[in-house]
Design an enzyme around this catalytic site. Sequence first.
Site, PDB file in Angstrom:
ATOM      1  CD  GLU A   1      12.008  20.968  37.743  1.00  0.00           C
ATOM      2  OE1 GLU A   1      11.015  21.065  38.466  1.00  0.00           O
ATOM      3  OE2 GLU A   1      12.994  20.269  38.034  1.00  0.00           O
TER       4      GLU A   1
ATOM      5  CE1 TYR B   1      15.896  13.987  29.998  1.00  0.00           C
ATOM      6  CE2 TYR B   1      15.695  16.321  29.574  1.00  0.00           C
ATOM      7  CZ  TYR B   1      16.339  15.272  30.195  1.00  0.00           C
ATOM      8  OH  TYR B   1      17.415  15.505  31.006  1.00  0.00           O
TER       9      TYR B   1
END
Length: 170
Positions: free
Chosen positions: A130, A142
């Site tokens: 998260e 990411y």
Amino acid sequence: MFGSVKGEKRKALKRGAMKEEAERAIQIVIRRMREEDLEQVSRLEEETFSMPWSISAFRDMINHPDAYYFVADDCGRVCGTCGIRNLSGEGELTNVAVQKEYRGAGLGQRLIAEAISGAQKAGMQAFTLEVRKSNTAAIHVYEKLGFVSEGIRPRFYEKPAEDAVIMWKR
């Protein structure tokens, strides 16, 4: 004529800065987190997150058989951290942090990639995390590592309250 001289000086300075950055990156070692790192890791957590983990939480993680916590070590200085917990064969990335002066040079990406590689050797094949919706720099890192957004956790974060983007790398 003067414009091209200035341009050449800028290029030379940039090449010099890139060389220094590359040489510095070579000195940084990614390794498993150890007990003696915990004080520096805790300080980095406090500087990075509004709700940092405690030293005892990290101590528990480095001693847990299903947790893989790493640091980026620059000649004894912890300049980055990343953790992966094995949850039933899937890796949950936690506590990704890089010292401000080391950001933007690919260290976070390198740290995460090496942590994932180590976790894959331990049998994990899918990874989740998260990230604050507003943390576009981290989301970009990411994504470069193959993570994709698969949902939102409303008001997941506190101080300040914010949604989390749920990302997966399968």
